[in-house]
Scaffold this active site. Sequence first.
Site, PDB file in Angstrom:
ATOM      1  N   CYS A   1      -4.515  -3.500  -1.260  1.00  0.00           N
ATOM      2  CA  CYS A   1      -4.185  -2.272  -0.543  1.00  0.00           C
ATOM      3  C   CYS A   1      -3.537  -1.328  -1.540  1.00  0.00           C
ATOM      4  O   CYS A   1      -3.354  -1.687  -2.699  1.00  0.00           O
ATOM      5  CB  CYS A   1      -3.265  -2.554   0.638  1.00  0.00           C
ATOM      6  SG  CYS A   1      -1.606  -2.967   0.136  1.00  0.00           S
TER       7      CYS A   1
ATOM      8  N   ARG B   1       0.018   5.673  11.426  1.00  0.00           N
ATOM      9  CA  ARG B   1       0.181   4.216  11.480  1.00  0.00           C
ATOM     10  C   ARG B   1       1.643   3.850  11.746  1.00  0.00           C
ATOM     11  O   ARG B   1       1.915   2.746  12.228  1.00  0.00           O
ATOM     12  CB  ARG B   1      -0.256   3.588  10.149  1.00  0.00           C
ATOM     13  CG  ARG B   1      -1.750   3.663   9.896  1.00  0.00           C
ATOM     14  CD  ARG B   1      -2.098   2.849   8.691  1.00  0.00           C
ATOM     15  NE  ARG B   1      -1.369   1.588   8.744  1.00  0.00           N
ATOM     16  CZ  ARG B   1      -0.941   0.922   7.677  1.00  0.00           C
ATOM     17  NH1 ARG B   1      -1.180   1.370   6.481  1.00  0.00           N
ATOM     18  NH2 ARG B   1      -0.284  -0.201   7.809  1.00  0.00           N
TER      19      ARG B   1
ATOM     20  N   LYS C   1       7.978  -0.776  14.417  1.00  0.00           N
ATOM     21  CA  LYS C   1       6.574  -1.186  14.239  1.00  0.00           C
ATOM     22  C   LYS C   1       6.503  -2.609  13.698  1.00  0.00           C
ATOM     23  O   LYS C   1       5.760  -3.443  14.209  1.00  0.00           O
ATOM     24  CB  LYS C   1       5.875  -0.228  13.270  1.00  0.00           C
ATOM     25  CG  LYS C   1       4.533  -0.742  12.759  1.00  0.00           C
ATOM     26  CD  LYS C   1       3.867   0.221  11.813  1.00  0.00           C
ATOM     27  CE  LYS C   1       4.284   0.091  10.368  1.00  0.00           C
ATOM     28  NZ  LYS C   1       3.736  -1.091   9.677  1.00  0.00           N
ATOM     29  N   ASN C   2       7.292  -2.871  12.655  1.00  0.00           N
ATOM     30  CA  ASN C   2       7.185  -4.175  11.988  1.00  0.00           C
ATOM     31  C   ASN C   2       7.755  -5.324  12.820  1.00  0.00           C
ATOM     32  O   ASN C   2       7.487  -6.485  12.528  1.00  0.00           O
ATOM     33  CB  ASN C   2       7.868  -4.135  10.615  1.00  0.00           C
ATOM     34  CG  ASN C   2       7.042  -3.348   9.609  1.00  0.00           C
ATOM     35  OD1 ASN C   2       5.919  -2.951   9.907  1.00  0.00           O
ATOM     36  ND2 ASN C   2       7.597  -3.129   8.426  1.00  0.00           N
TER      37      ASN C   2
ATOM     38  N   ASP D   1      10.354  -0.226   1.785  1.00  0.00           N
ATOM     39  CA  ASP D   1       9.733   0.764   2.671  1.00  0.00           C
ATOM     40  C   ASP D   1      10.516   2.079   2.727  1.00  0.00           C
ATOM     41  O   ASP D   1      10.100   3.015   3.418  1.00  0.00           O
ATOM     42  CB  ASP D   1       9.580   0.189   4.099  1.00  0.00           C
ATOM     43  CG  ASP D   1       8.459  -0.836   4.172  1.00  0.00           C
ATOM     44  OD1 ASP D   1       7.690  -0.979   3.200  1.00  0.00           O
ATOM     45  OD2 ASP D   1       8.339  -1.506   5.225  1.00  0.00           O
TER      46      ASP D   1
ATOM     47  N   ARG E   1      -1.212  -7.938  -2.856  1.00  0.00           N
ATOM     48  CA  ARG E   1      -0.647  -8.519  -1.643  1.00  0.00           C
ATOM     49  C   ARG E   1      -1.398  -9.749  -1.117  1.00  0.00           C
ATOM     50  O   ARG E   1      -2.034  -9.710  -0.061  1.00  0.00           O
ATOM     51  CB  ARG E   1      -0.558  -7.449  -0.542  1.00  0.00           C
ATOM     52  CG  ARG E   1       0.359  -6.328  -0.934  1.00  0.00           C
ATOM     53  CD  ARG E   1       0.511  -5.316   0.148  1.00  0.00           C
ATOM     54  NE  ARG E   1       1.423  -5.732   1.194  1.00  0.00           N
ATOM     55  CZ  ARG E   1       1.761  -4.963   2.213  1.00  0.00           C
ATOM     56  NH1 ARG E   1       1.269  -3.760   2.327  1.00  0.00           N
ATOM     57  NH2 ARG E   1       2.601  -5.401   3.120  1.00  0.00           N
TER      58      ARG E   1
HETATM   59  C1  UD1 Z   1       6.313  -6.698   5.337  1.00  0.00           C
HETATM   60  C2  UD1 Z   1       6.319  -5.337   6.003  1.00  0.00           C
HETATM   61  C3  UD1 Z   1       6.172  -4.245   4.976  1.00  0.00           C
HETATM   62  C4  UD1 Z   1       7.237  -4.386   3.892  1.00  0.00           C
HETATM   63  C5  UD1 Z   1       7.246  -5.803   3.309  1.00  0.00           C
HETATM   64  C6  UD1 Z   1       8.384  -6.037   2.343  1.00  0.00           C
HETATM   65  C7  UD1 Z   1       5.349  -5.793   8.175  1.00  0.00           C
HETATM   66  C8  UD1 Z   1       4.201  -5.623   9.107  1.00  0.00           C
HETATM   67  N1  UD1 Z   1       5.216  -5.284   6.949  1.00  0.00           N
HETATM   68  O1  UD1 Z   1       5.042  -6.850   4.712  1.00  0.00           O
HETATM   69  O2  UD1 Z   1       6.291  -2.989   5.630  1.00  0.00           O
HETATM   70  O3  UD1 Z   1       6.974  -3.471   2.852  1.00  0.00           O
HETATM   71  O4  UD1 Z   1       7.361  -6.766   4.369  1.00  0.00           O
HETATM   72  O5  UD1 Z   1       9.605  -5.789   2.945  1.00  0.00           O
HETATM   73  O6  UD1 Z   1       6.378  -6.342   8.542  1.00  0.00           O
HETATM   74  N2  UD1 Z   1       3.443 -12.190  -1.425  1.00  0.00           N
HETATM   75  C9  UD1 Z   1       2.696 -13.136  -2.113  1.00  0.00           C
HETATM   76  N3  UD1 Z   1       2.055 -14.102  -1.380  1.00  0.00           N
HETATM   77  C10 UD1 Z   1       2.134 -14.164  -0.017  1.00  0.00           C
HETATM   78  C11 UD1 Z   1       2.912 -13.208   0.666  1.00  0.00           C
HETATM   79  C12 UD1 Z   1       3.567 -12.225  -0.066  1.00  0.00           C
HETATM   80  O7  UD1 Z   1       2.605 -13.098  -3.337  1.00  0.00           O
HETATM   81  O8  UD1 Z   1       1.520 -15.061   0.585  1.00  0.00           O
HETATM   82  C13 UD1 Z   1       4.161 -11.128  -2.179  1.00  0.00           C
HETATM   83  C14 UD1 Z   1       3.619  -9.717  -1.817  1.00  0.00           C
HETATM   84  O9  UD1 Z   1       2.494  -9.395  -2.597  1.00  0.00           O
HETATM   85  C15 UD1 Z   1       4.827  -8.873  -2.135  1.00  0.00           C
HETATM   86  C16 UD1 Z   1       6.006  -9.764  -1.747  1.00  0.00           C
HETATM   87  O10 UD1 Z   1       5.508 -11.097  -1.741  1.00  0.00           O
HETATM   88  O11 UD1 Z   1       4.888  -8.589  -3.510  1.00  0.00           O
HETATM   89  C17 UD1 Z   1       6.625  -9.457  -0.389  1.00  0.00           C
HETATM   90  O12 UD1 Z   1       5.621  -9.391   0.595  1.00  0.00           O
HETATM   91  P1  UD1 Z   1       5.873  -9.725   2.125  1.00  0.00           P
HETATM   92  O13 UD1 Z   1       7.335  -9.827   2.376  1.00  0.00           O
HETATM   93  O14 UD1 Z   1       5.024 -10.865   2.517  1.00  0.00           O
HETATM   94  O15 UD1 Z   1       5.331  -8.415   2.841  1.00  0.00           O
HETATM   95  P2  UD1 Z   1       4.565  -8.294   4.213  1.00  0.00           P
HETATM   96  O16 UD1 Z   1       5.052  -9.320   5.163  1.00  0.00           O
HETATM   97  O17 UD1 Z   1       3.110  -8.180   3.976  1.00  0.00           O
END
Ligand code: UD1
Length: 424
Positions: A118, A402, A22-23, A310, A123
């Site tokens: 969420c 999902r 999915k990701n 995850d 996030r």
């Molecule tokens: C992706 C995955 C999700 C997984 C996560 C971490 C997808 C669709 N989803 O989510 O399943 O749990 O990686 O492996 O691929 N953060 C910030 N600012 C930002 C971006 C992130 O502070 O602009 C923080 C987030 O709140 C979190 C951490 O960084 O604490 C990691 O998040 P991130 O790796 O960005 O997760 P996603 O890409 O949303």
Amino acid sequence: MQAIKIHGGVPLEGTIPISGSKNAALPLMTLSLLTNDRFILSNVPELADINTMKCLLEQHGASIHRLDNGNSYELKVEGLLSSEAPYDLVRKMRASVLVLGPLLAKYGQAKVSLPGGCAIGTRPIDFHLKALESLGAEINLKSGYVEAKVPKHMGRLKGGHIVFPSITVGGTENAMMAASLANGKTIIENAAREPEILDLANCLNLMGAKISGAGSSIITIEGVEGLNGINYKVLPDRIETGTYAIAAAITRGCLKLTNTDPNLLEAVIIALEASGVNIEVGEDFINIDTSKKIRGVDIQTEPYPGFPTDMQAQWMALMATADGAAMLTETIFENRFMHVPELVRFGANINVHGKSAIIRGSEDLSGAPVMATDLRASVSLVLLGLATHGTTVINRVYHLDRGYEKLEKKLESCGASIERINIK
Ligand code: UD1
């Protein structure tokens, strides 16, 4: 409303074919915005999140057809209908923000709703926005939306130097997609190393992009003027693989997982072996055999190649049935223990202290009515339901839809008593 009903206590035995990731599929689908050509993706799982991405891309102007009613999609964007990703779609699925980089790079503008909080934390997407600013984008936040554009005098984004303050998977993906069509060279430091990043880079390179270093923490991208359509197969879902590996272990059963890649989940395999599970791996399969007792094993979630966040809830469910105690530390998300009170309803002995939880394994667990809070939390309830005697009813199953393709069918074929029911 739908719920899942499980009569647990049956060791699972059989073979489960693993679906596409999915990701990986979600960002790959957004690549259709970067080309005017026909783009075909195969091994796309049939999931609610994929459907949400399909709706989002369609309202941007994509025509998307499922081929032969199977797991392949043909995507084509001839012209942009709208550069806006509306709140209604983005709030359903955070990964909707992945259209930001492609829209900006190809069409010079994007208006994307802020995703909001969420179940697993606030996030934010500040790192995504800073990265796009480093490529020359002008960004304003207005009425809950990110309004981004490429200044007229620039024509298109320009290469830049991006240093992520901490690792972000989505941020790395957005930056990589945007930089692919920028003018000049971009360097991304402290990039995420997840296999989904490498899959995206591989696909982009086949489309004509010039990306090197994906899979390491420094990615270099030489921008190109255009990208062409291709035919690409999504990599196997490492989280689905890990979840079914734990399904075998938690029911003390024996499963063969096929169509997967064991190299994608080394940290999970190491933890399972340390807990006493026998694992045999081949090029595209994993055999899990749980003839011995399960021992408590401490884990800490980390960016790839560490233990995935995850898989944290699923590991907690397994540890609730182990012989001994385990400490589990969540380092990625600040609020990812929402499943604890629900696991406790089965009789699990879990105490949370800040970022860590102590789980004292017990044999005295039984099925219970429980409520799903997010995708991976939901599946941890399914796992404990499969392991424990008695009946478990899991409410709010839309979370499971999902991220797990044909969940009941796959588990049922290995002996689980699991059904979807309608409740008032
Ligand atoms: C992706 C995955 C999700 C997984 C996560 C971490 C997808 C669709 N989803 O989510 O399943 O749990 O990686 O492996 O691929 N953060 C910030 N600012 C930002 C971006 C992130 O502070 O602009 C923080 C987030 O709140 C979190 C951490 O960084 O604490 C990691 O998040 P991130 O790796 O960005 O997760 P996603 O890409 O949303």
